[in-house]
Structures are given as structure tokens and as C-alpha cells.
Design a protein around this motif. Structure first.
Motif, PDB file in Angstrom:
ATOM      1  N   ALA A 123      23.289 -50.204 -22.095  1.00  0.00           N
ATOM      2  CA  ALA A 123      24.616 -50.018 -21.472  1.00  0.00           C
ATOM      3  C   ALA A 123      25.368 -49.097 -21.919  1.00  0.00           C
ATOM      4  O   ALA A 123      25.399 -48.783 -23.008  1.00  0.00           O
ATOM      5  N   GLU A 124      25.714 -48.016 -21.068  1.00  0.00           N
ATOM      6  CA  GLU A 124      26.745 -47.006 -21.436  1.00  0.00           C
ATOM      7  C   GLU A 124      27.871 -47.358 -22.282  1.00  0.00           C
ATOM      8  O   GLU A 124      28.242 -46.966 -23.058  1.00  0.00           O
ATOM      9  N   ALA A 125      28.614 -48.669 -22.197  1.00  0.00           N
ATOM     10  CA  ALA A 125      29.475 -49.130 -22.971  1.00  0.00           C
ATOM     11  C   ALA A 125      29.126 -49.758 -24.106  1.00  0.00           C
ATOM     12  O   ALA A 125      29.998 -50.048 -24.980  1.00  0.00           O
ATOM     13  N   SER A 126      27.886 -49.557 -24.709  1.00  0.00           N
ATOM     14  CA  SER A 126      27.355 -50.252 -25.768  1.00  0.00           C
ATOM     15  C   SER A 126      26.005 -49.404 -26.189  1.00  0.00           C
ATOM     16  O   SER A 126      25.065 -50.074 -26.118  1.00  0.00           O
ATOM     17  N   GLN A 127      26.009 -48.308 -26.470  1.00  0.00           N
ATOM     18  CA  GLN A 127      24.891 -47.339 -26.529  1.00  0.00           C
ATOM     19  C   GLN A 127      24.528 -47.144 -28.026  1.00  0.00           C
ATOM     20  O   GLN A 127      24.169 -46.040 -28.251  1.00  0.00           O
TER      21      GLN A 127
END
Length: 329
Positions: free
Chosen positions: A208-212
Motif C-alpha cells: 500500500a502507498e499509505a504503508s510502504q
């Protein structure tokens, strides 16, 4: 954590398969002709969402608890956004161990209830994955419990690795394996098996872009931390972890990053094409295959469908998307 004697290896993965055999059946590996046409590749969906507890993680839990019970350990603890905790709880009960699972506050209620239903003591603590881990450290100190790390645990990884044995036995000339990545146990498992049996295979991770954090660590060549805000619990980690990172920092071919909107689209695409209800991380690899379809054209590609434990709210949002009805994105 397991000792250095239990290093990750194909031999240990084969041993784990024998441990799991009385408890789990192989999960389906299916093709969907319409998906093949849309992607332009031979796509094989590995339905780990069909496992007990609805996720691949039960494989690692059973293998680990088998070994811990053999050592006389009576109680374990861990932290989790849900699926790992359910696996630990269910596997511990199978082998007569007690389990205490710490989840972040506000976790997916379906997963929280599943942990309770599996017989574990459940504690809600902190805002995220890492904060829950701080509570576990306290429990280990106070109660003397064995800490089951969600990634730095060789027996767990060897259990997870059995899914990749099933894949490569069915498709020995596989070109590409697409896996989701959070803490990294599945990446480590895939590399342990597939790179030994078929070194030329490309293993592509999806995050995920939000948890990279895993992607940024891979890109930097060292473990880094990063913001962690994705709704997709299976990817919701704010750091990479040493044991899996030591493998995937060199062995992964690439990463695909997905926005939160794309993760919801993955849930809808999975429902349309396979008639399976998945969670965000569970269908992330399918959404990634659509995103990089030009790269996959003409190849044999295995896609991990890692889990099916979405909340009602997540499903409602995904099922309102146009790709549920038209199967495109």
C-alpha cells in the motif's frame, strides 16, 4: 524467536508440509478464462482465503505451535492487525497452548471477534501495529510468555512456504509470482521455495502507498520506518523486519504500490472475476496484475489471494465501485 539452527531453507519447508498435512488440505489454484483475457497472461489464483481462519497465516501458525508444544512451551503472545493473531490463537488452541493477542485499537471487528472465537485472550492497545508490539513486550516480561513475532520467526515462515510448494508443483514453469507484503513473512517464504526450485522466476511484491515501509527499505537497501495508515490490515506495518528483509532486499524483482482506492478496486475485481469476497491485502495482487498487465503479457503468473476477512464497511465501499459490474479498472 527460533534459534539460529533453524535457518530458512527449502528442506525445512518440506518438513513443514509433513507437519501441516494432518491439519490442512492444499488450497485451490484456479484459472479464470476471463481474467486471462483481460490481463493477457495465464493467471493462476492461489486461494489462500479458503484456508481455516480465511488466510495463509494459519500455515505458519500450525507449524510453529507444533514445534513450541514439542519444547514444552505452554503460552504464547503476539501483536497483530488481525489475521496473524487469529492464526496464532487457532493454532495454539489446536496444540493445547494458551494465547494472548494484542491488537491496535479500532481494528477490524470481524478479525477481533475471530481472535476471541479462537479462544485467545484479546487486548486492544495503541494506535497501530508497532504500539501493540510495545504491550506484548510488557506481557512477555510479566507473564513469561513466548513471543511469536509476526515476521522474524523461521518456523512460521517455513509453514507459510508450503503454499509455494503447492504452486510450483502445479505450475513448474511459472514465470512470475505476485505476493502482498506487510511484515514480510510471505515474501521470505516465497523466496525460500521458489528461488531454490526455479531461480529465474520473478517475485513481485505489492504494498500500500499509505504503508510502504517494506518498499522504502528495499529501495534504500536498509531497514527504514515509514507512515502507516492503510486500511488494508495485511499491509499495515510501519517498518521492515530483519529476517524477511535479509532475503527480499536482493531477491525481489520489483514492487507495485497501490493507492487506497486501488485496494478497494481489488476487492471489487476479485468479487467480479472469481466470486470471492476478499480483504484489501487479499486482492491486492490481483489489482496489481491489472496495473502491470503489459509487463505480464504472455507469461505464466501466480497471484496470491491471501485473505478474505474484510469488514462489512470495507465490503460496502468496494461493492459500490463500477469495476464490480464491469470487471475493469
Amino acid at each position: 524467536m527460533s534459534t539460529d539452527q533453524e535457518r530458512l531453507s527449502l528442506a525445512h519447508a518440506l518438513g513443514a508440509r509433513e507437519t501441516l498435512r494432518p491439519h490442512l488440505s492444499p488450497t485451490p489454484l484456479r484459472q479464470y478464462p476471463r481474467l486471462d483475457r483481460r490481463i493477457g497472461a495465464q493467471l493462476y489464483i492461489k486461494h489462500e482465503n479458503h484456508n481455516p481462519t480465511g488466510t495463509f497465516k494459519i500455515r505458519g501458525g500450525i507449524n510453529l505451535m507444533h514445534h513450541l508444544a514439542g519444547r514444552g512451551i505452554s503460552g504464547v503472545t503476539t501483536y497483530s492487525t488481525g489475521n496473524h493473531g487469529t492464526s496464532v490463537a487457532a493454532s495454539a488452541r489446536l496444540f493445547g497452548l494458551t494465547a494472548t493477542v494484542v491488537v491496535p485499537e479500532g481494528s477490524n471487528p470481524l478479525k477481533v471477534q475471530a481472535i476471541r472465537d479462537a479462544g485467545a485472550e484479546l487486548i486492544e492497545h495503541g494506535r497501530d501495529f508497532e504500539a501493540a508490539g510495545q504491550k506484548v513486550a510488557q506481557l512477555v516480561e510479566e507473564r513469561g510468555l513466548y513471543f511469536v513475532h509476526p515476521a522474524n520467526e523461521p518456523h512460521l515462515i517455513h509453514g507459510v512456504a508450503t503454499e509455494f510448494l503447492e504452486i510450483v508443483e502445479r505450475v513448474p514453469d511459472l514465470d512470475v509470482m505476485i505476493i502482498p507484503i506487510g511484515a514480510g513473512s510471505e515474501a521470505a517464504a516465497a523466496i525460500t521455495v521458489l528461488k531454490q526450485i526455479r531461480p529465474q522466476i520473478e517475485i513481485i511484491a505489492v504494498q500500500a502507498e499509505a504503508s510502504q515501509a517494506a518498499y522504502l527499505s528495499w529501495k534504500a537497501g536498509e531497514i527504514v520506518t515509514a507512515p502507516n495508515s492503510t486500511f488494508a490490515g495485511g499491509m499495515a506495518t510501519g517498518t521492515a523486519y530483519p529476517v524477511p528483509f535479509a532475503l527480499y532486499k536482493e531477491a525481489l524483482a520489483d514492487f507495485v504500490l497501490l493507492s487506497e482506492s486501488e485496494l478497494y478496486e481489488g476487492i471489487a475485481l476479485a468479487a467480479h472475476h472469481t466470486r470471492n469476497l476478499t480483504e484489501g491485502a487479499g486482492s491486492a495482487c490481483l489489482r496489481a496484475a491489472f496495473k502491470i498487465r503489459d509487463r505480464l503479457a504472455g507469461k505464466k503468473v501466480a497471484v496470491q489471494m491471501s485473505g478474505g476477512n474484510a469488514s462489512g464497511v470495507e465490503l460496502q465501499k468496494a461493492m459500490a465501485l463500477p469495476c464490480l459490474t464491469d470487471g475493469t479498472c
